[in-house]
Scaffold this active site. Structure first.
Site, mmCIF file in Angstrom:
data_model
loop_
_atom_site.group_PDB
_atom_site.id
_atom_site.type_symbol
_atom_site.label_atom_id
_atom_site.label_comp_id
_atom_site.label_asym_id
_atom_site.label_seq_id
_atom_site.Cartn_x
_atom_site.Cartn_y
_atom_site.Cartn_z
ATOM 1 C CB CYS A 19 6.383 4.301 4.348
ATOM 2 S SG CYS A 19 7.148 5.225 3.665
ATOM 3 C CB CYS A 34 -1.187 -0.141 1.312
ATOM 4 S SG CYS A 34 -2.461 1.038 1.048
#
Length: 240
Positions: A222, A111
């Site tokens: 991330c 994601c």
């Protein structure tokens, strides 16, 4: 402003001027949080030739999105926004579900790649350097952060001008120059990302404890800052 902070401010200004002189095309990647607002003010208040962009993931807090207009009102500058590819978002949601990132690190990183890393790659496709608001003090994954490094995967330079700044340095600067700040900070959010992946921190927790709080503390990146992750993975256990 203390003499110590004044010295850091002068060094910051000198460093930003040097970055702009060395690189014709350079951008600040802004999360619209405190550290990046320090850099935004240092750049825009002095007319430094560094562009500013933000990654609009589609899942940011309303308060974060509101900072884009506040920057425009204060500095007359439109922060460039990069969005994820809608077909990739749709495919992820179709195959896994809207909030599948809670289910595994792989799904969370997938994601993040769709909503942040791929847009970042597009944002940096026309520059020879980029600037971040990362600080060593923020988390274990950033403890070895360098002020200047090479973003090897993207083949460009990377600068972290606030690497040695403390949290109090950041807030003293913001107060001294009356810089707009994200209202979420006052509600216990020192580090702000996507709304479903960010919570307020508890007393005694590090500033990034509210990011992906369901994961272990050494996985909380991330993919935007690949070099940080590499350092943590290769460091001996005593250094983590």
């Amino acid at each position: 402003m203390s003499p110590e902070l004044q010295a850091k401010v002068e060094r910051l200004d000198t460093l930003l001027d040097s970055i702009a002189a060395r690189h014709e095309r350079v951008k600040l990647a802004s999360s619209l949080a405190a550290e990046d607002m320090v850099l935004t003010h240092a750049i825009l208040s002095r007319g430094v030739g560094i562009g500013i962009f933000s990654l609009n993931t589609g899942r940011l807090h309303a308060e974060t999105l509101g900072m884009i207009e506040r920057v425009k009102e204060r500095y007359g500058y439109d922060i460039e926004q990069f969005h994820p590819q809608q077909d990739a978002v749709d495919a992820y949601v179709r195959d896994h579900g809207l909030n599948a990132f809670y289910e595994s690190i792989d799904l969370r990183k997938s994601c993040c790649h769709i909503r942040k890393v791929e847009p970042l790659n597009r944002a940096l496709s026309d520059v020879s350097a980029w600037v971040t608001g990362q600080r060593r003090e923020q988390s274990v994954t950033r403890a070895e952060l360098h002020e200047e490094e090479q973003d090897v995967p993207r083949g460009i330079a990377k600068f972290n001008p606030l690497a040695d700044w403390s949290e109090s340095d950041v807030w003293d600067y913001l107060k001294a120059f009356d810089v707009p700040v994200n209202p979420l900070h006052a509600r216990g959010y020192p580090s702000i990302g996507c709304e479903p992946c960010t919570r307020a921190v508890r007393p005694g927790e590090d500033s990034r404890a509210g990011r992906w709080w369901w994961e272990s503390r050494d996985t909380k990146e991330c993919g935007l800052h690949i070099t940080n992750i590499k350092i943590v993975e290769e460091a001996p256990s005593s250094a983590i």
